[in-house]
Motif scaffolding. Structure first.
Motif, PDB file in Angstrom:
ATOM      1  N   GLU A 213       0.867  -1.176   0.000  1.00 30.53           N
ATOM      2  CA  GLU A 213       0.000   0.000   0.000  1.00 30.53           C
ATOM      3  C   GLU A 213       0.909   1.232   0.000  1.00 30.53           C
ATOM      4  OE1 GLU A 213      -4.231   1.227   2.089  1.00 30.53           O
ATOM      5  OE2 GLU A 213      -3.006  -0.356   2.950  1.00 30.53           O
ATOM      6  N   TYR A 214       0.935   1.920  -1.132  1.00 25.19           N
ATOM      7  CA  TYR A 214       1.863   3.040  -1.301  1.00 25.19           C
ATOM      8  C   TYR A 214       1.166   4.394  -1.175  1.00 25.19           C
ATOM      9  CZ  TYR A 214       5.594  -0.015  -3.069  1.00 25.19           C
ATOM     10  OH  TYR A 214       6.571  -0.961  -3.192  1.00 25.19           O
ATOM     11  N   MET A 215       1.885   5.354  -0.574  1.00 22.27           N
ATOM     12  CA  MET A 215       1.413   6.743  -0.511  1.00 22.27           C
ATOM     13  C   MET A 215       1.966   7.487  -1.715  1.00 22.27           C
ATOM     14  SD  MET A 215       2.076   7.645   3.527  1.00 22.27           S
ATOM     15  CE  MET A 215       3.787   7.066   3.550  1.00 22.27           C
ATOM     16  N   ARG A 216       1.079   8.028  -2.534  1.00 24.72           N
ATOM     17  CA  ARG A 216       1.495   8.840  -3.684  1.00 24.72           C
ATOM     18  C   ARG A 216       1.478  10.311  -3.305  1.00 24.72           C
ATOM     19  NH1 ARG A 216       1.915   6.866  -8.831  1.00 24.72           N
ATOM     20  NH2 ARG A 216       0.822   4.952  -9.346  1.00 24.72           N
ATOM     21  N   GLN A 217       2.476  11.040  -3.737  1.00 32.29           N
ATOM     22  CA  GLN A 217       2.600  12.492  -3.511  1.00 32.29           C
ATOM     23  C   GLN A 217       2.522  12.816  -2.023  1.00 32.29           C
ATOM     24  OE1 GLN A 217       3.560  13.415  -6.225  1.00 32.29           O
ATOM     25  NE2 GLN A 217       2.192  13.100  -7.941  1.00 32.29           N
ATOM     26  N   VAL A 218       3.674  12.892  -1.390  1.00 32.14           N
ATOM     27  CA  VAL A 218       3.721  13.127   0.060  1.00 32.14           C
ATOM     28  C   VAL A 218       4.435  14.426   0.393  1.00 32.14           C
ATOM     29  CG1 VAL A 218       3.626  10.666   0.647  1.00 32.14           C
ATOM     30  CG2 VAL A 218       5.853  11.750   0.307  1.00 32.14           C
ATOM     31  N   CYS A 219       4.069  15.007   1.542  1.00 34.62           N
ATOM     32  CA  CYS A 219       4.801  16.172   2.049  1.00 34.62           C
ATOM     33  C   CYS A 219       4.871  16.076   3.573  1.00 34.62           C
ATOM     34  CB  CYS A 219       4.164  17.488   1.603  1.00 34.62           C
ATOM     35  SG  CYS A 219       2.569  17.858   2.349  1.00 34.62           S
ATOM     36  N   PRO A 220       5.956  16.613   4.159  1.00 33.52           N
ATOM     37  CA  PRO A 220       6.108  16.549   5.612  1.00 33.52           C
ATOM     38  C   PRO A 220       5.162  17.527   6.308  1.00 33.52           C
ATOM     39  CG  PRO A 220       7.931  17.773   4.640  1.00 33.52           C
ATOM     40  CD  PRO A 220       7.092  17.287   3.502  1.00 33.52           C
ATOM     41  N   ILE A 221       4.603  17.107   7.437  1.00 32.56           N
ATOM     42  CA  ILE A 221       3.731  17.990   8.216  1.00 32.56           C
ATOM     43  C   ILE A 221       4.124  17.912   9.691  1.00 32.56           C
ATOM     44  CG2 ILE A 221       1.736  17.888   6.666  1.00 32.56           C
ATOM     45  CD1 ILE A 221       0.537  15.801   8.675  1.00 32.56           C
ATOM     46  N   LYS A 222       3.524  18.790  10.506  1.00 34.38           N
ATOM     47  CA  LYS A 222       3.758  18.779  11.949  1.00 34.38           C
ATOM     48  C   LYS A 222       2.463  18.345  12.645  1.00 34.38           C
ATOM     49  CE  LYS A 222       7.184  22.448  11.554  1.00 34.38           C
ATOM     50  NZ  LYS A 222       7.482  23.868  11.786  1.00 34.38           N
ATOM     51  N   PRO A 223       2.566  17.487  13.660  1.00 35.43           N
ATOM     52  CA  PRO A 223       1.349  16.969  14.301  1.00 35.43           C
ATOM     53  C   PRO A 223       0.484  18.054  14.933  1.00 35.43           C
ATOM     54  CG  PRO A 223       3.328  16.352  15.547  1.00 35.43           C
ATOM     55  CD  PRO A 223       3.792  16.901  14.254  1.00 35.43           C
ATOM     56  N   GLU A 224       1.127  19.134  15.428  1.00 37.78           N
ATOM     57  CA  GLU A 224       0.334  20.208  16.054  1.00 37.78           C
ATOM     58  C   GLU A 224      -0.604  20.888  15.061  1.00 37.78           C
ATOM     59  OE1 GLU A 224       4.694  21.798  15.812  1.00 37.78           O
ATOM     60  OE2 GLU A 224       3.660  19.905  16.245  1.00 37.78           O
ATOM     61  N   TRP A 225      -0.255  20.823  13.764  1.00 38.00           N
ATOM     62  CA  TRP A 225      -1.153  21.391  12.746  1.00 38.00           C
ATOM     63  C   TRP A 225      -2.496  20.665  12.768  1.00 38.00           C
ATOM     64  CZ3 TRP A 225       2.431  21.364   7.789  1.00 38.00           C
ATOM     65  CH2 TRP A 225       3.497  22.256   7.990  1.00 38.00           C
ATOM     66  N   VAL A 227      -4.126  19.144  15.187  1.00 43.04           N
ATOM     67  CA  VAL A 227      -4.998  19.536  16.306  1.00 43.04           C
ATOM     68  C   VAL A 227      -5.613  20.894  16.029  1.00 43.04           C
ATOM     69  CG1 VAL A 227      -5.109  19.930  18.799  1.00 43.04           C
ATOM     70  CG2 VAL A 227      -3.555  18.212  17.893  1.00 43.04           C
ATOM     71  N   GLU A 228      -4.795  21.775  15.443  1.00 41.40           N
ATOM     72  CA  GLU A 228      -5.273  23.132  15.121  1.00 41.40           C
ATOM     73  C   GLU A 228      -6.317  23.098  13.999  1.00 41.40           C
ATOM     74  OE1 GLU A 228      -3.468  27.108  12.993  1.00 41.40           O
ATOM     75  OE2 GLU A 228      -2.061  25.833  14.084  1.00 41.40           O
ATOM     76  N   ILE A 229      -6.043  22.308  12.966  1.00 42.89           N
ATOM     77  CA  ILE A 229      -6.909  22.250  11.776  1.00 42.89           C
ATOM     78  C   ILE A 229      -8.177  21.436  12.029  1.00 42.89           C
ATOM     79  CG2 ILE A 229      -7.048  21.227   9.458  1.00 42.89           C
ATOM     80  CD1 ILE A 229      -3.987  21.926   9.242  1.00 42.89           C
ATOM     81  N   ALA A 230      -8.017  20.296  12.693  1.00 42.95           N
ATOM     82  CA  ALA A 230      -9.153  19.378  12.868  1.00 42.95           C
ATOM     83  C   ALA A 230      -9.256  18.881  14.307  1.00 42.95           C
ATOM     84  CB  ALA A 230      -9.016  18.207  11.905  1.00 42.95           C
ATOM     85  N   PRO A 231      -9.534  19.787  15.263  1.00 41.19           N
ATOM     86  CA  PRO A 231      -9.622  19.361  16.673  1.00 41.19           C
ATOM     87  C   PRO A 231     -10.761  18.379  16.925  1.00 41.19           C
ATOM     88  CG  PRO A 231     -10.422  21.620  16.398  1.00 41.19           C
ATOM     89  CD  PRO A 231      -9.804  21.223  15.104  1.00 41.19           C
ATOM     90  N   HIS A 232     -11.750  18.372  16.018  1.00 38.84           N
ATOM     91  CA  HIS A 232     -12.879  17.447  16.132  1.00 38.84           C
ATOM     92  C   HIS A 232     -12.502  16.037  15.666  1.00 38.84           C
ATOM     93  CE1 HIS A 232     -12.627  19.205  12.174  1.00 38.84           C
ATOM     94  NE2 HIS A 232     -13.289  18.183  11.678  1.00 38.84           N
ATOM     95  N   TYR A 233     -11.387  15.927  14.954  1.00 39.39           N
ATOM     96  CA  TYR A 233     -10.984  14.636  14.387  1.00 39.39           C
ATOM     97  C   TYR A 233      -9.757  14.064  15.100  1.00 39.39           C
ATOM     98  CZ  TYR A 233     -10.259  11.122  10.724  1.00 39.39           C
ATOM     99  OH  TYR A 233     -10.117   9.941  10.041  1.00 39.39           O
ATOM    100  N   TYR A 234      -8.857  14.957  15.531  1.00 38.56           N
ATOM    101  CA  TYR A 234      -7.641  14.528  16.226  1.00 38.56           C
ATOM    102  C   TYR A 234      -7.632  15.044  17.663  1.00 38.56           C
ATOM    103  CZ  TYR A 234      -5.631  13.166  11.735  1.00 38.56           C
ATOM    104  OH  TYR A 234      -5.391  12.565  10.526  1.00 38.56           O
ATOM    105  N   GLU A 235      -7.303  14.166  18.592  1.00 42.04           N
ATOM    106  CA  GLU A 235      -7.133  14.582  19.981  1.00 42.04           C
ATOM    107  C   GLU A 235      -5.655  14.862  20.209  1.00 42.04           C
ATOM    108  OE1 GLU A 235      -8.775  11.807  22.759  1.00 42.04           O
ATOM    109  OE2 GLU A 235     -10.532  11.441  21.502  1.00 42.04           O
ATOM    110  N   SER A 236      -5.382  15.927  20.950  1.00 40.58           N
ATOM    111  CA  SER A 236      -3.978  16.293  21.185  1.00 40.58           C
ATOM    112  C   SER A 236      -3.232  15.170  21.899  1.00 40.58           C
ATOM    113  CB  SER A 236      -3.877  17.593  21.979  1.00 40.58           C
ATOM    114  OG  SER A 236      -4.618  17.488  23.164  1.00 40.58           O
TER     115      SER A 236
END
Length: 259
Positions: A213-225, A227-236
């Protein structure tokens, strides 16, 4: 089940309210003939002050995996040309942006495409898509703002739409999707597939199923983003726990040790 998943995704993206009705954001997203995640990223790019660049990235991603070509007898040259676009970081998303911008600077030169092993037909298609998306941005009042060299802002804007598509590096040295812990791998065609310093967190555009199972087109992100972007989906808590764990050795070292 597929329909329920789609509705859940639209709700998580903010396109639907609790009653299943289109929100103001949802009505804006509906104007764009692209995936809801992509339309959310385009709309949110104004907030991150990089709408000009995200529009280009969205257009290049919409063309698919046919941007670069790799003739067998010129494989090394083609790989080097592609890696030149990746210099400066930001992963595949920013490499696609650099590729398009360099082509624009040459006044849409066909010769430049030949020299850089880029499909001119694909770039022309991306140019058409970009013009259409720009017209739609004007229609829904998304202001065109350039983020210039702010690669973090661009990746963050993409994460605003694609926060579902995230993976983190496990102690085993493999990536696992954040929510479902599926083992996934960076696609060999990615400009990040040869990196020895593996980013702890990645955003991917799509998954491709072949032998793995391969990920196509990837970019690095920060986990704190997330929580900021989707606090309803990710718990800190779930993001903090993973940051406390010791990260694995670099992949290059791991491969040498395994020889």
């Amino acid at each position: 089940e597929t329909l329920i998943r789609a509705l859940e995704q639209l709700y998580a993206l903010g396109a639907l309210n609790d009653r299943g009705e289109l929100t103001k954001l949802g009505r804006k997203m509906a104007e764009f003939p692209v995936d809801p995640m992509m339309s959310k990223a385009v709309i949110m790019s104004e907030k991150h002050k990089c709408s000009v660049e995200v529009l280009t990235i969205a257009s290049m991603l919409s063309v698919g995996s046919s941007i670069f070509y790799r003739p067998k007898d010129r494989a090394v040259h083609a790989d080097n040309a592609k890696m030149n676009f990746a210099r400066g970081g930001g992963g595949d998303h920013i490499a696609l942006l650099r590729c398009y911008n360099e082509w624009v600077e040459t006044n849409y030169s066909t010769q430049w495409c030949y020299e850089n092993y880029v499909q001119v037909r694909s770039l022309n298609k991306a140019r058409d898509i970009r013009e259409q998306l720009e017209g739609l941005c004007e229609r829904v009042e998304v202001e065109m703002i350039s983020g210039e060299q702010e690669t973090d802002a661009m990746c963050k804007a993409m994460a605003a739409g694609f926060f579902y598509h995230t993976a983190k590096l496990a102690q085993s040295g493999e990536y696992r999707t954040v929510k479902h812990a599926h083992t996934v791998y960076i696609h060999p065609s990615s400009c990040m597939s040869r990196d020895e310093d593996m980013p702890p967190w990645l955003l991917y555009h799509e998954l491709a199923f072949t032998s793995k199972e391969y990920m196509r087109q990837v970019c690095p992100i920060k986990p704190e983003w997330l929580v900021e972007i989707a606090p309803h989906y990710y718990e800190s808590k779930e993001l903090e726990d993973s940051r406390m764990k010791k990260m694995p050795n670099q992949r290059g070292k791991g491969l040498v040790a395994g020889v």
